[in-house]
Scaffold this active site. Sequence first.
Site, PDB file in Angstrom:
ATOM      1  CB  CYS A 142     -78.143  -5.714  12.553  1.00 12.42           C
ATOM      2  SG  CYS A 142     -76.750  -5.920  13.694  1.00 12.42           S
ATOM      3  CG  HIS A 186     -81.692  -5.725  16.320  1.00 10.37           C
ATOM      4  ND1 HIS A 186     -81.828  -6.604  15.265  1.00 10.37           N
ATOM      5  CD2 HIS A 186     -80.369  -5.668  16.606  1.00 10.37           C
ATOM      6  CE1 HIS A 186     -80.633  -7.071  14.924  1.00 10.37           C
ATOM      7  NE2 HIS A 186     -79.736  -6.517  15.722  1.00 10.37           N
ATOM      8  CD  GLU A 209     -85.188  -6.702  14.154  1.00 13.08           C
ATOM      9  OE1 GLU A 209     -84.284  -7.543  14.295  1.00 13.08           O
ATOM     10  OE2 GLU A 209     -85.015  -5.479  14.353  1.00 13.08           O
TER      11      GLU A 209
END
Length: 237
Positions: free
Chosen positions: A87, A176, A178
């Site tokens: 990001c 994302h 993660e």
Amino acid sequence: MRIHYLQHVPFENPGNIIEWVHKKGYKVTGTHLYNFEAVPAMEQFDWLIVMGGPMNIYEEKKYEWLGYEKRFIKEAIDNHKIVVGICLGAQLITDALGGKVTKNPEKEIGFFPINFSDEALESTLFKGFPKDINVFHWHGDTFSEIGEGCEIIASSNACKNQGFVYNKHVIGFQFHMECREKNVLSLIENCGEEITSDRYIQTEAEIKANLDYLKIANTLMYTFLDNLEADYLERSN
């Protein structure tokens, strides 16, 4: 192997990346830039993970450590470190590589599908990935122009450039993979004012109803890190 991460706010940590590192038994260290902590010397790490955050890369007057961080990222790339950005992290890498970060035509918050390019799926970095996956997003800016030598690897309906690779050792994700559930809930808690009415912004209830998508994304983050590790070790030998 020594992995270092850069964190911009207390509530956006490396999530399941840290779990992968611990599982592998590698050394992990971090710099919490919001506390004005010092970054390590180049010889002290092998991989650099640059996390997300609610600030924009051009807000250097408000976040005075941003300029310092950009120079560090550029130095890591020039020293052929593995560099992964998520990001905001991907946007900072874009800036270091001479690309351009601007407002995306649409703000994208929630779970939306991305589409990987055929070229990405043919590469060793994304071996085992499906063509399309639903992933978590929370961004208003994007890398609208990538640096010379970068290759776009994914896109979505709301955002044309969702990821890139540069020379196989620098990778940026606008989305994302993660995030664990607690990471998503923490973003809602700290940045919930950004959840407004728009076609690519889900409500809090919609986001919470779609948390099961994280399981697939988390598995694919592990797959990506395994692939990256294999490439790195092969090049190192």
